[in-house]
Scaffold this active site. Sequence first.
Site, mmCIF file in Angstrom:
data_model
loop_
_atom_site.group_PDB
_atom_site.id
_atom_site.type_symbol
_atom_site.label_atom_id
_atom_site.label_comp_id
_atom_site.label_asym_id
_atom_site.label_seq_id
_atom_site.Cartn_x
_atom_site.Cartn_y
_atom_site.Cartn_z
ATOM 1 N N ASP A 1 8.594 3.310 -15.954
ATOM 2 C CA ASP A 1 9.415 3.710 -14.813
ATOM 3 C C ASP A 1 10.886 3.355 -15.009
ATOM 4 O OD1 ASP A 1 7.101 4.613 -13.682
ATOM 5 O OD2 ASP A 1 6.731 2.761 -12.572
ATOM 6 N N HIS B 1 4.456 7.233 -6.751
ATOM 7 C CA HIS B 1 5.126 8.262 -7.556
ATOM 8 C C HIS B 1 4.731 9.663 -7.076
ATOM 9 C CE1 HIS B 1 6.641 5.484 -10.505
ATOM 10 N NE2 HIS B 1 5.451 5.115 -10.948
ATOM 11 N N HIS C 1 0.317 2.307 -6.582
ATOM 12 C CA HIS C 1 1.545 2.480 -7.361
ATOM 13 C C HIS C 1 1.709 3.952 -7.770
ATOM 14 C CE1 HIS C 1 4.424 1.272 -10.702
ATOM 15 N NE2 HIS C 1 3.997 2.452 -11.139
ATOM 16 N N GLU C 2 0.638 4.507 -8.320
ATOM 17 C CA GLU C 2 0.696 5.898 -8.772
ATOM 18 C C GLU C 2 0.857 6.866 -7.598
ATOM 19 O OE1 GLU C 2 1.183 6.705 -11.789
ATOM 20 O OE2 GLU C 2 0.859 4.660 -12.465
HETATM 21 ZN ZN LIG Z 1 4.950 3.722 -12.434
#
Ligand SMILES: [Zn+2]
Length: 371
Positions: free
Chosen positions: A161, A63, A59-60
């Site tokens: 987010d 980003h 997930h990170e």
């Molecule tokens: Zn996030």
Amino acid sequence: MGFWSIRLFRIFGIRLEVHLTFHLLWILFALFGWQQAGWPGVFWFITFLFLIFVCVVLHELGHSLTARMYGINVPRILLLPFGGMAQFERIPRNPWQEIVISAAGPAVNFALAALLLLAVRSPSGILVETFPMGWTALVNALILLNLVMGVFNLLPIFPMDGGRIFRAALALRLSYLRATTIATNVAKVLAVTGIVLALFKFEVLLPALLFAFIYFGGHMEHKMVQRRENMTGVFVGDLTRKHYPTLRADQPMEEAARLLELFGYDEIIVMENGVPLGYLPAREVRRATRKNHLRDNVALHARTRFSVLQSGWPLDPFLEMIAQNPQRLYPVYSFGNLIGVLDTKNLENLITTHRLRQRDLGRPGGDDIPL
Ligand SMILES: [Zn+2]
């Protein structure tokens, strides 16, 4: 966070760090597994936690790699018990970039859920009520986890987010500070609602803690944006001081100790042939005194890795660096000449004073102050 986090390894050049409190989860999960089914339960839950960890990192990375696409450097990803945090060198000021970067994390979770669904092809079995230990149950739990993670992160609670997307959408129309203020206020109301619901309706503690954590995260970031905004239009030269403590490189440490005692300086600039050679922190002088090194040349004890600034530079981009560097006095140059130093102690007061002065000067004197 130096002490509280453990460095794991680098991935795509990004430092992966785990906060010490994250390791409490291993214990919690193991205990829970033991309660459920003894050793197989422990094994199952530890595997599950490890896979959660992998999903959070992915997930990170969603980003981070998107941010990098826009030229924003990401030095590290920090994993906390509540989730991950990618540390950006700067937060994109282009709202569309922030929207894409923020959406990329949850998008990874949805993509993972879809892939896993394809792999098991049994959408009916997603909800696991009890945990029959096995691979299918593990995959099902992971599908559920990724769906929850994706949806939860999209809640419009800044700085999650979804909240970032909300802020950026507002920033398309409003000023950045105004957008952040609105997003933070909405987030505070939602987070408090979340805390109340978690505690009194569902009677669960962890989500309440998570919402409290988000509440303060939003609060801090709002403060930071305010500070930044206050700083736009302030240049290094505006805050430069002409007088500052110096010593020649060949002077003895004794002299440094004397200056320190007389004037209580925190740092002295060491000069060689009229050019800064480095800086001498008070701590170093005290250490030299303790170790009887007072006869040494100051050059021997000076920190020679230091940064200089140009008076025409805007201050804002350097705040991060200033906050992280141990250096306190920055030599300031203008057209190749040393014109003074920027003293970073009480920087905020300096800026406020400068702002006030600027305002007073900027106002046509005749208005309300008869001259
Ligand atoms: Zn996030």
